[in-house]
Motif scaffolding. Structure first.
Motif, PDB file in Angstrom:
ATOM      1  N   LYS A 112       0.833  -1.204   0.000  1.00 22.90           N
ATOM      2  CA  LYS A 112       0.000   0.000   0.000  1.00 22.90           C
ATOM      3  C   LYS A 112       0.872   1.260   0.000  1.00 22.90           C
ATOM      4  CE  LYS A 112      -4.119   2.108   1.226  1.00 22.90           C
ATOM      5  NZ  LYS A 112      -3.680   3.499   1.082  1.00 22.90           N
ATOM      6  N   GLU A 113       1.932   1.228   0.780  1.00 20.62           N
ATOM      7  CA  GLU A 113       2.825   2.384   0.855  1.00 20.62           C
ATOM      8  C   GLU A 113       3.472   2.660  -0.505  1.00 20.62           C
ATOM      9  OE1 GLU A 113       7.186   3.487   2.716  1.00 20.62           O
ATOM     10  OE2 GLU A 113       6.066   1.795   3.555  1.00 20.62           O
ATOM     11  N   LYS A 114       3.977   1.608  -1.164  1.00 22.95           N
ATOM     12  CA  LYS A 114       4.614   1.789  -2.469  1.00 22.95           C
ATOM     13  C   LYS A 114       3.603   2.248  -3.514  1.00 22.95           C
ATOM     14  CE  LYS A 114       8.478   0.519  -0.772  1.00 22.95           C
ATOM     15  NZ  LYS A 114       9.401   1.589  -0.331  1.00 22.95           N
ATOM     16  N   PHE A 115       2.424   1.659  -3.468  1.00 20.66           N
ATOM     17  CA  PHE A 115       1.387   2.043  -4.428  1.00 20.66           C
ATOM     18  C   PHE A 115       1.018   3.514  -4.272  1.00 20.66           C
ATOM     19  CE2 PHE A 115      -3.023   2.821  -5.540  1.00 20.66           C
ATOM     20  CZ  PHE A 115      -3.061   2.367  -6.848  1.00 20.66           C
ATOM     21  N   ASP A 116       0.801   3.952  -3.044  1.00 16.64           N
ATOM     22  CA  ASP A 116       0.398   5.340  -2.810  1.00 16.64           C
ATOM     23  C   ASP A 116       1.478   6.312  -3.286  1.00 16.64           C
ATOM     24  OD1 ASP A 116      -1.969   4.491  -1.721  1.00 16.64           O
ATOM     25  OD2 ASP A 116      -1.326   4.707   0.366  1.00 16.64           O
ATOM     26  N   THR A 117       2.725   5.972  -3.041  1.00 21.74           N
ATOM     27  CA  THR A 117       3.828   6.831  -3.480  1.00 21.74           C
ATOM     28  C   THR A 117       3.875   6.921  -5.004  1.00 21.74           C
ATOM     29  OG1 THR A 117       5.139   6.273  -1.527  1.00 21.74           O
ATOM     30  CG2 THR A 117       6.327   7.167  -3.418  1.00 21.74           C
ATOM     31  N   LEU A 118       3.768   5.770  -5.659  1.00 19.83           N
ATOM     32  CA  LEU A 118       3.790   5.747  -7.124  1.00 19.83           C
ATOM     33  C   LEU A 118       2.576   6.472  -7.702  1.00 19.83           C
ATOM     34  CD1 LEU A 118       4.945   2.056  -7.712  1.00 19.83           C
ATOM     35  CD2 LEU A 118       6.285   4.124  -8.162  1.00 19.83           C
ATOM     36  N   HIS A 119       1.444   6.323  -7.042  1.00 14.27           N
ATOM     37  CA  HIS A 119       0.224   6.984  -7.513  1.00 14.27           C
ATOM     38  C   HIS A 119       0.396   8.513  -7.504  1.00 14.27           C
ATOM     39  CE1 HIS A 119      -4.039   7.561  -8.281  1.00 14.27           C
ATOM     40  NE2 HIS A 119      -4.093   8.399  -7.263  1.00 14.27           N
ATOM     41  N   ARG A 120       1.013   9.033  -6.443  1.00 12.25           N
ATOM     42  CA  ARG A 120       1.243  10.472  -6.361  1.00 12.25           C
ATOM     43  C   ARG A 120       2.176  10.947  -7.475  1.00 12.25           C
ATOM     44  NH1 ARG A 120       1.194   9.337  -0.780  1.00 12.25           N
ATOM     45  NH2 ARG A 120       3.484   9.174  -0.721  1.00 12.25           N
ATOM     46  N   VAL A 121       3.227  10.166  -7.716  1.00 14.50           N
ATOM     47  CA  VAL A 121       4.166  10.517  -8.790  1.00 14.50           C
ATOM     48  C   VAL A 121       3.451  10.499 -10.136  1.00 14.50           C
ATOM     49  CG1 VAL A 121       6.233   9.794 -10.034  1.00 14.50           C
ATOM     50  CG2 VAL A 121       6.201   9.718  -7.534  1.00 14.50           C
ATOM     51  N   ALA A 122       2.639   9.477 -10.348  1.00 18.32           N
ATOM     52  CA  ALA A 122       1.911   9.363 -11.614  1.00 18.32           C
ATOM     53  C   ALA A 122       0.969  10.542 -11.814  1.00 18.32           C
ATOM     54  CB  ALA A 122       1.135   8.052 -11.658  1.00 18.32           C
ATOM     55  N   GLU A 123       0.272  10.924 -10.770  1.00 17.62           N
ATOM     56  CA  GLU A 123      -0.677  12.040 -10.874  1.00 17.62           C
ATOM     57  C   GLU A 123       0.031  13.365 -11.157  1.00 17.62           C
ATOM     58  OE1 GLU A 123      -4.278  12.120 -10.647  1.00 17.62           O
ATOM     59  OE2 GLU A 123      -3.663  10.123 -11.276  1.00 17.62           O
ATOM     60  N   ASP A 124       1.169  13.572 -10.497  1.00 21.39           N
ATOM     61  CA  ASP A 124       1.855  14.861 -10.614  1.00 21.39           C
ATOM     62  C   ASP A 124       2.714  14.977 -11.869  1.00 21.39           C
ATOM     63  OD1 ASP A 124       0.746  15.748  -8.278  1.00 21.39           O
ATOM     64  OD2 ASP A 124       2.492  15.282  -7.029  1.00 21.39           O
ATOM     65  N   TYR A 125       3.343  13.873 -12.281  1.00 19.26           N
ATOM     66  CA  TYR A 125       4.363  13.995 -13.325  1.00 19.26           C
ATOM     67  C   TYR A 125       4.135  13.120 -14.554  1.00 19.26           C
ATOM     68  CZ  TYR A 125       6.782  16.076  -9.362  1.00 19.26           C
ATOM     69  OH  TYR A 125       7.104  16.856  -8.284  1.00 19.26           O
ATOM     70  N   ARG A 126       3.153  12.241 -14.498  1.00 18.00           N
ATOM     71  CA  ARG A 126       2.956  11.373 -15.653  1.00 18.00           C
ATOM     72  C   ARG A 126       1.638  11.614 -16.361  1.00 18.00           C
ATOM     73  NH1 ARG A 126       0.847   5.288 -16.284  1.00 18.00           N
ATOM     74  NH2 ARG A 126       1.876   4.707 -18.215  1.00 18.00           N
TER      75      ARG A 126
END
Length: 386
Positions: free
Chosen positions: A253-267
């Motif tokens: 869950k921690e890794k997913f949430d971090t990646l999700h934030r990166v995806a939303e902001d930069y991808r």
């Protein structure tokens, strides 16, 4: 569906290849026969890109396979209008052999070559259209398939953009601040760093999706419940949640949430034409005030509303998120499977492989032997060292 027991298909192929007949049972072939007089032709790989399809055709028309030998995968012997010939799959491609005692001139041999390959092309088109496409779909639905491992190539693309961003933010980039029309780029370091960071993020998520697909047979995946093609069609988040159920592991869950934030902001914004979700890049008009971001005060922290959308600190945070995910995959969540993926070996989805992989994952030592054995088989096949 068993192609080789389909009598109507055999008859159809024999009709197309009507001039090809069986040879004498003791015919030694040409590829491995030392001193046997023959004409030898290189068969155009552009016309027959998949030697396996050619092999299926010869099986269906009853040609005799002499089997494997050094640098030889197979050789099918046949007669063409009474002339002994063979088609061989050797290390550097397909070769057609024609008996030069029966056909002495090169011109006559060339004519036979042209006729044989023309008939093979017709048979290839018919076989693919009538049977192989449907057969392929059936096999894939049942998980009897291989996916090429492109992990290294995709990782190199990611590392290329990451290195580009490092160079840009350090002032060693290649972006010329002077524009052709006489203007200048404001903050060229940050601008080029932003360009490379967006490329890096996009490349990483492509790598991540590919990795998740390759991890699938090392999980509890069952093609009877969900097909590989359906899995590939999902977005990265759905893939991640299936391979690493978030409810079972807090680190997932921690890794997913971090990646999700990166995806939303930069991808996601830049991967979809520059438009963010929920009107993130929209501005509404207010008379007497002007254009106001639709996200209102949530504009804080939105990269697409900054003059330089990504700075060195943003880049560092993204790199930290990716490095942390990579380390988690390799050291915690998919220790054995990532060893396979990083080895460059292709991945198989059939029941036999999934069962063997499950047993091998019982210990790292056993799994290393599993990788070593399959690497040996791959090298043996590539070099035709039987």
């Amino acid at each position: 569906m068993n192609l080789f027991t389909d009598e109507s298909l055999k008859k159809h192929m024999s009709t197309i290849m009507h001039a090809i007949k069986p040879v004498d049972p003791d015919d030694p072939g040409f590829a491995m026969s030392i001193g046997r007089p023959r004409h030898r032709f290189r068969v155009d790989s552009q016309r027959f890109p998949i030697p396996g399809v050619v092999r299926v055709i010869f099986e269906l028309v009853g040609a005799r396979d002499l089997g494997q030998a050094e640098k030889l995968a197979w050789e099918y012997c046949f007669k063409f209008d009474g002339v002994a010939c063979s088609m061989a799959h050797q290390k550097f491609g397909l070769r057609l052999y024609i008996d030069s005692t029966a056909v002495t001139s090169e011109e006559e041999a060339q004519a036979i070559h042209d006729q044989v390959t023309k008939k093979l092309e017709s048979a290839q088109r018919s076989l693919e259209a009538r049977q192989l496409r449907q057969f392929a779909d059936e096999q894939i639905l049942q998980g009897r398939m291989t996916i090429r491992n492109q992990y290294r190539q995709l990782r190199q693309i990611y590392e290329y953009f990451r290195e580009g961003a490092i160079l840009a933010f350090s002032g060693q980039g290649r972006l010329n601040p002077d524009l052709p029309d006489g203007g200048r780029i404001f903050s060229p370091r940050a601008t080029e760093g932003f360009y490379n960071t967006v490329g890096m993020v996009s490349a990483y998520f492509s790598l991540l999706e590919h990795t998740l697909v390759l991890l699938l047979p090392f999980t509890t995946f069952d093609p009877a419940k969900s097909t590989v093609t359906a899995f590939i069609g999902r977005n990265w988040g759905d893939k991640f949640r299936e391979v690493f159920p978030l409810s079972k592991d807090s680190s997932s869950k921690e890794k997913f949430d971090t990646l999700h934030r990166v995806a939303e902001d930069y991808r996601n914004t830049y991967a979809h034409g520059g438009f963010g979700k929920s009107g993130a890049t929209f501005l509404f008009h207010m008379e007497g005030v002007g254009a106001i971001p639709a996200t209102l005060s949530d504009i804080r922290g939105k990269s697409h509303f900054s003059f330089t959308p990504v700075d060195a600190d943003d880049f560092s945070r993204v790199c930290l998120a990716f490095d942390s995910t990579d380390e988690w995959l390799k050291r915690e969540s998919a220790l054995c499977a990532m060893r396979w993926i990083e080895s460059g070996l292709d991945v198989y989805y059939d029941e036999d492989f999934r069962s063997l992989a499950k047993s091998a994952m019982e210990s790292p030592h056993l799994f290393d032997s599993f990788i070593e054995y399959h690497s040996y088989l791959g090298d043996q096949a590539a070099n035709m060292d039987w």
